[in-house]
Design a protein around this motif. Structure first.
Motif, PDB file in Angstrom:
ATOM      1  N   LEU A  55       0.874  -1.172   0.000  1.00  0.00           N
ATOM      2  CA  LEU A  55       0.000   0.000   0.000  1.00  0.00           C
ATOM      3  C   LEU A  55       0.909   1.219   0.000  1.00  0.00           C
ATOM      4  CD1 LEU A  55      -2.845  -0.645   2.613  1.00  0.00           C
ATOM      5  CD2 LEU A  55      -3.080  -0.400   0.137  1.00  0.00           C
ATOM      6  N   ASP A  56       0.785   2.035  -1.040  1.00  0.00           N
ATOM      7  CA  ASP A  56       1.592   3.241  -1.149  1.00  0.00           C
ATOM      8  C   ASP A  56       0.678   4.462  -1.040  1.00  0.00           C
ATOM      9  OD1 ASP A  56       3.858   4.785  -1.442  1.00  0.00           O
ATOM     10  OD2 ASP A  56       4.329   4.092  -3.474  1.00  0.00           O
ATOM     11  N   ARG A  57       1.261   5.592  -0.729  1.00  0.00           N
ATOM     12  CA  ARG A  57       0.484   6.817  -0.535  1.00  0.00           C
ATOM     13  C   ARG A  57      -0.219   7.248  -1.813  1.00  0.00           C
ATOM     14  NH1 ARG A  57       5.326   9.361   2.456  1.00  0.00           N
ATOM     15  NH2 ARG A  57       5.793  10.102   0.366  1.00  0.00           N
ATOM     16  N   GLY A  58      -1.406   7.816  -1.636  1.00  0.00           N
ATOM     17  CA  GLY A  58      -2.148   8.398  -2.740  1.00  0.00           C
ATOM     18  C   GLY A  58      -3.313   7.546  -3.189  1.00  0.00           C
ATOM     19  N   GLY A  59      -4.387   8.214  -3.624  1.00  0.00           N
ATOM     20  CA  GLY A  59      -5.544   7.513  -4.163  1.00  0.00           C
ATOM     21  C   GLY A  59      -6.360   6.801  -3.110  1.00  0.00           C
ATOM     22  N   SER A  60      -6.924   5.671  -3.502  1.00  0.00           N
ATOM     23  CA  SER A  60      -7.692   4.842  -2.577  1.00  0.00           C
ATOM     24  C   SER A  60      -7.570   3.393  -3.018  1.00  0.00           C
ATOM     25  CB  SER A  60      -9.163   5.272  -2.518  1.00  0.00           C
ATOM     26  OG  SER A  60      -9.811   4.977  -3.730  1.00  0.00           O
ATOM     27  N   CYS A  61      -7.919   2.508  -2.117  1.00  0.00           N
ATOM     28  CA  CYS A  61      -7.774   1.075  -2.388  1.00  0.00           C
ATOM     29  C   CYS A  61      -9.004   0.341  -1.888  1.00  0.00           C
ATOM     30  CB  CYS A  61      -6.521   0.541  -1.681  1.00  0.00           C
ATOM     31  SG  CYS A  61      -6.251  -1.221  -1.935  1.00  0.00           S
ATOM     32  N   LYS A  62      -9.578  -0.473  -2.762  1.00  0.00           N
ATOM     33  CA  LYS A  62     -10.672  -1.339  -2.365  1.00  0.00           C
ATOM     34  C   LYS A  62     -10.090  -2.705  -2.043  1.00  0.00           C
ATOM     35  CE  LYS A  62     -15.397  -2.373  -3.644  1.00  0.00           C
ATOM     36  NZ  LYS A  62     -16.402  -2.315  -4.721  1.00  0.00           N
ATOM     37  N   GLY A  63     -10.465  -3.237  -0.886  1.00  0.00           N
ATOM     38  CA  GLY A  63      -9.975  -4.533  -0.451  1.00  0.00           C
ATOM     39  C   GLY A  63     -11.018  -5.212   0.415  1.00  0.00           C
ATOM     40  N   VAL A  64     -10.550  -6.002   1.357  1.00  0.00           N
ATOM     41  CA  VAL A  64     -11.445  -6.756   2.240  1.00  0.00           C
ATOM     42  C   VAL A  64     -11.099  -6.450   3.691  1.00  0.00           C
ATOM     43  CG1 VAL A  64     -12.141  -9.075   2.969  1.00  0.00           C
ATOM     44  CG2 VAL A  64     -11.773  -8.596   0.548  1.00  0.00           C
ATOM     45  N   ALA A  65     -12.148  -6.217   4.479  1.00  0.00           N
ATOM     46  CA  ALA A  65     -11.977  -6.009   5.922  1.00  0.00           C
ATOM     47  C   ALA A  65     -12.518  -7.231   6.653  1.00  0.00           C
ATOM     48  CB  ALA A  65     -12.713  -4.753   6.378  1.00  0.00           C
ATOM     49  N   PHE A  66     -11.738  -7.685   7.630  1.00  0.00           N
ATOM     50  CA  PHE A  66     -12.106  -8.842   8.444  1.00  0.00           C
ATOM     51  C   PHE A  66     -12.294  -8.390   9.884  1.00  0.00           C
ATOM     52  CE2 PHE A  66      -9.331 -10.320   5.048  1.00  0.00           C
ATOM     53  CZ  PHE A  66      -9.994 -11.422   4.549  1.00  0.00           C
ATOM     54  N   ARG A  67     -13.450  -8.738  10.468  1.00  0.00           N
ATOM     55  CA  ARG A  67     -13.643  -8.467  11.899  1.00  0.00           C
ATOM     56  C   ARG A  67     -13.207  -9.702  12.674  1.00  0.00           C
ATOM     57  NH1 ARG A  67     -17.676  -9.290  15.556  1.00  0.00           N
ATOM     58  NH2 ARG A  67     -19.162  -9.857  13.923  1.00  0.00           N
ATOM     59  N   VAL A  68     -12.292  -9.471  13.612  1.00  0.00           N
ATOM     60  CA  VAL A  68     -11.701 -10.541  14.408  1.00  0.00           C
ATOM     61  C   VAL A  68     -12.245 -10.433  15.830  1.00  0.00           C
ATOM     62  CG1 VAL A  68      -9.518 -11.463  15.265  1.00  0.00           C
ATOM     63  CG2 VAL A  68      -9.636 -10.477  12.970  1.00  0.00           C
ATOM     64  N   LEU A 153      -9.039 -10.695  -7.299  1.00  0.00           N
ATOM     65  CA  LEU A 153      -9.740  -9.410  -7.176  1.00  0.00           C
ATOM     66  C   LEU A 153     -11.048  -9.441  -7.952  1.00  0.00           C
ATOM     67  CD1 LEU A 153      -6.733  -6.922  -7.533  1.00  0.00           C
ATOM     68  CD2 LEU A 153      -8.147  -7.257  -5.493  1.00  0.00           C
ATOM     69  N   ARG A 154     -10.996  -9.958  -9.149  1.00  0.00           N
ATOM     70  CA  ARG A 154     -12.219 -10.053  -9.973  1.00  0.00           C
ATOM     71  C   ARG A 154     -13.271 -10.937  -9.314  1.00  0.00           C
ATOM     72  NH1 ARG A 154      -9.284 -10.572 -15.812  1.00  0.00           N
ATOM     73  NH2 ARG A 154      -9.057  -8.344 -16.186  1.00  0.00           N
ATOM     74  N   GLU A 155     -12.825 -12.061  -8.735  1.00  0.00           N
ATOM     75  CA  GLU A 155     -13.758 -12.950  -8.041  1.00  0.00           C
ATOM     76  C   GLU A 155     -14.444 -12.239  -6.875  1.00  0.00           C
ATOM     77  OE1 GLU A 155     -11.512 -16.396  -6.898  1.00  0.00           O
ATOM     78  OE2 GLU A 155     -11.279 -17.080  -8.961  1.00  0.00           O
ATOM     79  N   LEU A 156     -13.744 -11.293  -6.271  1.00  0.00           N
ATOM     80  CA  LEU A 156     -14.296 -10.522  -5.157  1.00  0.00           C
ATOM     81  C   LEU A 156     -15.099  -9.312  -5.636  1.00  0.00           C
ATOM     82  CD1 LEU A 156     -11.160 -10.609  -2.840  1.00  0.00           C
ATOM     83  CD2 LEU A 156     -13.351 -11.747  -2.399  1.00  0.00           C
ATOM     84  N   GLY A 157     -15.163  -9.120  -6.961  1.00  0.00           N
ATOM     85  CA  GLY A 157     -15.882  -7.977  -7.512  1.00  0.00           C
ATOM     86  C   GLY A 157     -15.092  -6.685  -7.420  1.00  0.00           C
ATOM     87  N   ILE A 158     -13.774  -6.796  -7.318  1.00  0.00           N
ATOM     88  CA  ILE A 158     -12.910  -5.624  -7.202  1.00  0.00           C
ATOM     89  C   ILE A 158     -12.116  -5.480  -8.497  1.00  0.00           C
ATOM     90  CG2 ILE A 158     -10.957  -4.596  -5.961  1.00  0.00           C
ATOM     91  CD1 ILE A 158     -11.889  -6.192  -3.478  1.00  0.00           C
TER      92      ILE A 158
END
Length: 177
Positions: A55-68, A153-158
């Motif tokens: 993860l580098d500075r700038g823009g935005s990133c779509k990913g996955v969040a996990f609640r532990v 990523l595609r499988e996750l719709g990203i």
């Protein structure tokens, strides 16, 4: 903290390696997914480094969040530190995440340390493709890693158009001509 979240933007999205209670797509502002980490072991060598995600500075990133769960958080944190901080190329950060269901939460993630020698900086699509093409490390071929990431990523719709462009550029390097 009463809730513990982890943000994944690469292999952590489909191979977290820890138990979780909830999994949602999420957006992180201020950082972008980038092939900005030189890989000397897993996807390249000292003589022919590959590139892996950070993860580098700038823009935005779509990913996955996990609640532990609170009960498994100490073990999860220890596991993540062992997995992500081996060469200290990443910095552990708590960041604000926008979950797909509209909630805003604090989550743990790992961002690139720009001062680390493995930081490769920003690359054009063609530059990244040339570095990745032909690089092989202990965990396999670098082009396979990048293509596998795009597929998951595609499988996750990203969609990650830059990374998809790198995969397309690598394919042109494989063509005779």
């Amino acid at each position: 903290m009463d809730e513990f979240w982890v943000f994944g933007y690469g292999s952590l999205m489909w191979n977290p390696g820890f138990p979780y209670e909830e999994r949602l797509t999420a957006r992180l502002g201020g950082y972008r997914r980038s092939l900005c980490v030189r890989s000397y072991v897993h996807r390249g060598t000292q003589e022919r480094p590959g590139l892996v995600l950070g993860l580098d500075r700038g823009g935005s990133c779509k990913g996955v969040a996990f609640r532990v769960s609170a009960q498994t958080w100490p073990e999860t944190l220890a596991y993540l530190r062992e997995r992500e901080l081996v060469t200290s190329v990443y910095l552990e950060r708590f960041v604000r995440l926008a979950l797909a269901d509209g909630r805003q939460v604090q989550g743990l993630t790992y961002v690139i340390d720009r001062a680390h020698p493995q930081y490769a900086g920003a690359a054009t699509v063609d530059e990244a493709a040339r570095v990745v093409h032909g690089a092989v490390g202990r965990s396999g071929a670098n082009p396979v890693y990048v293509a596998n990431t795009v597929e998951h990523l595609r499988e996750l719709g990203i969609r990650d158009q830059w990374l998809e462009s790198v995969v397309a550029a690598i394919a042109t390097l494989d063509q005779p001509g």
